[in-house]
Write a protein that holds these residues in place. Structure first.
Motif, PDB file in Angstrom:
ATOM      1  N   UNK A 164      46.651  59.437 -19.967  1.00 25.89           N
ATOM      2  CA  UNK A 164      46.174  58.335 -20.719  1.00 25.89           C
ATOM      3  C   UNK A 164      45.747  57.423 -20.034  1.00 25.89           C
ATOM      4  N   UNK A 165      44.810  57.709 -19.209  1.00 28.42           N
ATOM      5  CA  UNK A 165      44.036  56.876 -18.144  1.00 28.42           C
ATOM      6  C   UNK A 165      43.287  55.892 -18.694  1.00 28.42           C
ATOM      7  N   UNK A 166      42.603  56.223 -19.838  1.00 28.67           N
ATOM      8  CA  UNK A 166      41.564  55.091 -20.296  1.00 28.67           C
ATOM      9  C   UNK A 166      42.171  54.162 -20.913  1.00 28.67           C
ATOM     10  N   UNK A 167      43.256  54.119 -21.690  1.00 24.63           N
ATOM     11  CA  UNK A 167      44.066  52.929 -22.061  1.00 24.63           C
ATOM     12  C   UNK A 167      44.684  52.124 -21.245  1.00 24.63           C
ATOM     13  N   UNK A 168      45.290  52.889 -20.116  1.00 24.63           N
ATOM     14  CA  UNK A 168      45.617  52.112 -18.865  1.00 24.63           C
ATOM     15  C   UNK A 168      44.692  51.463 -18.104  1.00 24.63           C
ATOM     16  N   UNK A 169      43.664  51.852 -17.960  1.00 26.77           N
ATOM     17  CA  UNK A 169      42.444  51.090 -17.139  1.00 26.77           C
ATOM     18  C   UNK A 169      42.087  49.964 -18.002  1.00 26.77           C
ATOM     19  N   UNK A 170      42.020  50.066 -19.577  1.00 29.87           N
ATOM     20  CA  UNK A 170      41.786  49.021 -20.241  1.00 29.87           C
ATOM     21  C   UNK A 170      42.646  47.729 -20.114  1.00 29.87           C
ATOM     22  N   UNK A 171      44.207  48.248 -20.137  1.00 28.95           N
ATOM     23  CA  UNK A 171      45.203  47.164 -19.733  1.00 28.95           C
ATOM     24  C   UNK A 171      44.869  46.576 -18.416  1.00 28.95           C
TER      25      UNK A 171
END
Length: 393
Positions: free
Chosen positions: A242-249
């Protein structure tokens, strides 16, 4: 001792000819002649090797551009935004009509001490990247912690489109719960349509698959099944899925911490989040998108994906052992909500087995096998009253 010192000493101190010294040390006579001339003009400085850097560099960028690069680096960093070479190059091209390569910008940032070396950092090329083909093909979700200025802990929940990195919904809560996940998902669906699938970690607010079968589907999982949406979960202990949402956060929290007026209430935090989300979606260039486009541009550029098919055959079955309480009621959690099923006071304190298939429930006496109740659970009611007709054995 350098060869230059040896050559100069042999000619000046020993009085040997330049041709003889050149043959002895395997160098050209021209180089010896230039070296001696330099020694007579500069003295001891001739012993040290001279820089090979050219006196002029016709391809060097102007001093004003170098100053602009360092200023952009500071301004973006102070705002809590990405300030890498790619982003600076984008700002130079779009806001100042100056084109400078990423490598050149990186070189000047390093020369001015504005880059922190990270030799142990894992290179981006080593990751196996995946990306949804269409908008709404997969929505990622996750929540992160954020501490207010008064020390209060909060949690921020994010729904992000995998294809475009478009932030569909971002909201702050005292604590993220299963009903909050379901309700925010419904808001995102009303605004952006129904996605084909979702991708989250294995937190209990997203799935109960690691709970050992207790509690059945939660409210969010029931919502996904109702809309025929495929649910995907990351492998435990593999957060990069789930790297995309974690990078967004990570980007969002960096921006939040850089704001001069830190929030002291959830409302103030939500105001800042809304400001960031709008800038992130509509004005901030995204490094991972083609031509550094904005997420909103990519999200609206292609048709939206839809759920692939029905999930009516995707039933959830479980067996639960319980005991009827003194009031003749047994409890069952379904869809993240606790329901009370009436059996009758005559069966108080009886041990029962509950055979559950989605909303179809059979309550059986564990000792005799007698069927005490057969019902279809009404999710809108807490109490499930007894039917007028007694159950058939």
């Amino acid at each position: 001792m350098s060869k230059a010192r040896l050559v100069i000493t042999a000619v000046i101190v020993e009085g040997r000819s330049q041709a003889e010294v050149a043959r002895a040390y395997g160098v050209s006579k021209g180089w010896v002649s230039k070296l001696i001339a330099r020694y007579r003009a500069e003295g001891e400085a001739a012993f040290e090797p001279r820089s090979r850097r050219p006196k002029i560099s016709p391809n060097a960028i102007e001093a004003d551009t170098v100053e602009l690069i360092t200023r952009l680096r500071k301004e973006l960093s102070d705002q809590g935004l990405d300030a890498g070479a790619d982003t600076i190059a984008w700002h130079l091209a779009h806001h100042h009509q100056i084109r400078v390569s990423r490598a050149t910008i990186s070189r000047y940032l390093t020369r001015h001490g504005l880059v922190t070396p990270a030799p142990k950092k894992r290179p981006r090329s080593s990751y196996l990247r995946f990306e949804a083909e269409l908008p709404n093909e997969t929505w990622q979700a996750d929540f992160t912690h954020y501490r207010l200025a008064d020390g209060t802990d909060t949690e921020i929940l994010t729904w992000l489109d995998d294809h475009s990195r478009y932030a569909l919904h971002v909201s702050a809560w005292t604590r993220v719960t299963d009903p909050i996940v379901r309700d925010t998902f419904r808001r995102a669906v009303r605004l952006h349509g129904v996605p084909a699938s979702t991708l989250t970690d294995n937190g209990m607010v997203f799935t109960t698959r690691l709970s050992g079968g207790r509690g059945g589907r939660n409210a969010f999982e029931h919502e996904l099944r109702r809309l025929h949406i495929t649910q995907k979960n990351s492998t435990p202990n593999h957060p990069t899925t789930c790297g995309k949402v974690e990078r967004f956060q990570q980007t969002m929290k960096k921006w939040l911490r850089a704001q001069p007026d830190q929030p002291t209430t959830l409302a103030q935090l939500q105001t800042l989040i809304d400001r960031f989300t709008h800038a992130y979606n509509h004005t901030r260039p995204h490094r991972s998108l083609p031509h550094r486009a904005t997420p909103a541009t990519v999200y609206t550029a292609r048709p939206k994906a839809l759920p692939a098919g029905s999930r009516t055959a995707d039933t959830h079955t479980r067996v639960r052992h319980d005991r009827i309480d003194d009031s003749g009621v047994v409890t069952l959690r379904s869809g993240g909500r606790l329901h009370h099923i009436g059996i009758g006071r005559t069966h108080a304190r009886t041990h029962v087995i509950m055979l559950i298939e989605d909303l179809h429930i059979r309550v059986v006496n564990a000792a005799t096998g007698e069927l005490l109740r057969d019902l279809i659970l009404d999710p809108s009611r807490d109490y499930q009253p007894q039917s007028k007709n007694p159950p058939t054995p």
